[in-house]
Enzyme design. Structure first.
Site, short mmCIF file in Angstrom:
data_model
loop_
_atom_site.label_atom_id
_atom_site.label_comp_id
_atom_site.label_asym_id
_atom_site.label_seq_id
_atom_site.Cartn_x
_atom_site.Cartn_y
_atom_site.Cartn_z
N ASN A 1 0.80 -1.23 0.00
CA ASN A 1 0.00 0.00 0.00
C ASN A 1 0.84 1.28 0.00
OD1 ASN A 1 -2.63 -1.34 0.08
ND2 ASN A 1 -1.99 -1.99 2.12
N TYR B 1 -0.49 9.76 6.64
CA TYR B 1 0.79 9.51 5.95
C TYR B 1 1.32 10.71 5.17
CZ TYR B 1 -0.41 4.68 7.13
OH TYR B 1 -0.72 3.54 7.82
N ASN C 1 10.52 -0.14 5.18
CA ASN C 1 9.20 0.12 5.76
C ASN C 1 8.33 -1.06 5.31
OD1 ASN C 1 6.68 0.86 6.56
ND2 ASN C 1 6.78 2.95 5.75
N HIS D 1 3.66 -6.19 11.20
CA HIS D 1 2.93 -6.71 12.35
C HIS D 1 2.56 -8.19 12.20
CE1 HIS D 1 2.72 -2.42 12.85
NE2 HIS D 1 1.97 -2.29 11.77
N ASP E 1 12.61 -13.43 9.31
CA ASP E 1 13.63 -14.46 9.06
C ASP E 1 14.57 -14.05 7.94
OD1 ASP E 1 12.60 -16.06 11.05
OD2 ASP E 1 11.65 -17.51 9.70
N ILE F 1 6.30 5.75 8.82
CA ILE F 1 5.94 7.17 8.63
C ILE F 1 5.13 7.65 9.84
CG2 ILE F 1 4.59 8.73 7.19
CD1 ILE F 1 5.24 6.69 4.84
N ARG G 1 -0.94 -2.52 15.86
CA ARG G 1 0.27 -1.95 15.23
C ARG G 1 1.42 -1.80 16.22
NH1 ARG G 1 -1.76 -0.11 10.17
NH2 ARG G 1 -3.92 0.48 10.37
C1 DQA Z 1 3.30 2.07 8.31
C2 DQA Z 1 2.51 1.69 9.56
C3 DQA Z 1 1.83 0.33 9.37
O1 DQA Z 1 1.12 -0.02 10.55
C4 DQA Z 1 0.86 0.39 8.23
O2 DQA Z 1 0.29 -0.89 8.00
C5 DQA Z 1 1.46 0.94 6.98
C6 DQA Z 1 2.41 2.03 7.07
C7 DQA Z 1 3.89 3.49 8.41
O3 DQA Z 1 4.76 3.82 7.60
O4 DQA Z 1 3.49 4.28 9.28
O5 DQA Z 1 1.07 0.55 5.88
O6 DQA Z 1 4.37 1.17 8.14
#
Ligand code: DQA
Length: 142
Positions: free
Chosen positions: A11, A23, A72, A78, A85, A99, A109
């Site tokens: 995403n 974000y 990232n 999670h 691994d 972010i 999270r």
């Molecule tokens: C994220 C935080 C995650 O919990 C979330 O699923 C994301 C983005 C962040 O950059 O804050 O997709 O990794």
């Protein structure tokens, strides 16, 4: 010259359009451009995938091709023992970047498998976190 893999999970291709109140408005292409501008003394390999196995493949590839990984892992943070691994099989420095401040969001999270391996974890600094993570990795590589 050091090579640093900057890997992005699911995403994050929608960055800038996806929940901008969380974000921000910068796109992933903006983040890539910022990283390239900042890292004049490192070779940057910047990638994004929505697929866990692809991320695992890239982390394995990094064993031979990269000196450090900035990642990232997005939602896979999670859930993914496979990404943990793969990172554990990588010998160089690993920086985990988020972010948003995952610790101030939903309970699911708060736990990160990736943090069990990461040498540095950066949360809640917006896309600046990528630059801070990159700077940390470059400094660590000397
Ligand atoms: C994220 C935080 C995650 O919990 C979330 O699923 C994301 C983005 C962040 O950059 O804050 O997709 O990794």
């Amino acid at each position: 010259m050091s090579t640093i893999y900057i890997l992005n999970g699911p995403n994050l291709n929608l960055l800038g359009k996806r929940e901008p109140e969380i974000y921000g408005h910068d796109t992933l292409a903006d983040v890539e451009a910022m990283c390239r501008t900042a890292a004049t003394d490192a070779k940057i390999e910047f990638r994004q995938s929505n697929h866990e196995g692809v991320l695992v493949d890239w982390i394995q590839e990094a064993r031979d091709k990269a000196d450090a990984i900035v990642i990232n892992p997005a939602a896979y943070t999670h859930t993914s023992v496979a990404i943990l691994d793969a990172l554990s099989a990588f010998e160089g420095p690993v920086v985990e970047v988020h972010i948003s401040d995952v610790h101030k969001r939903e309970k699911f999270r708060h736990h990160s498998y990736v943090s069990l391996r990461a040498d540095e974890v950066i949360v809640g600094r917006g896309v600046q976190g990528y630059l801070d993570g990159l700077a940390w990795a470059i400094e660590k590589l000397g």
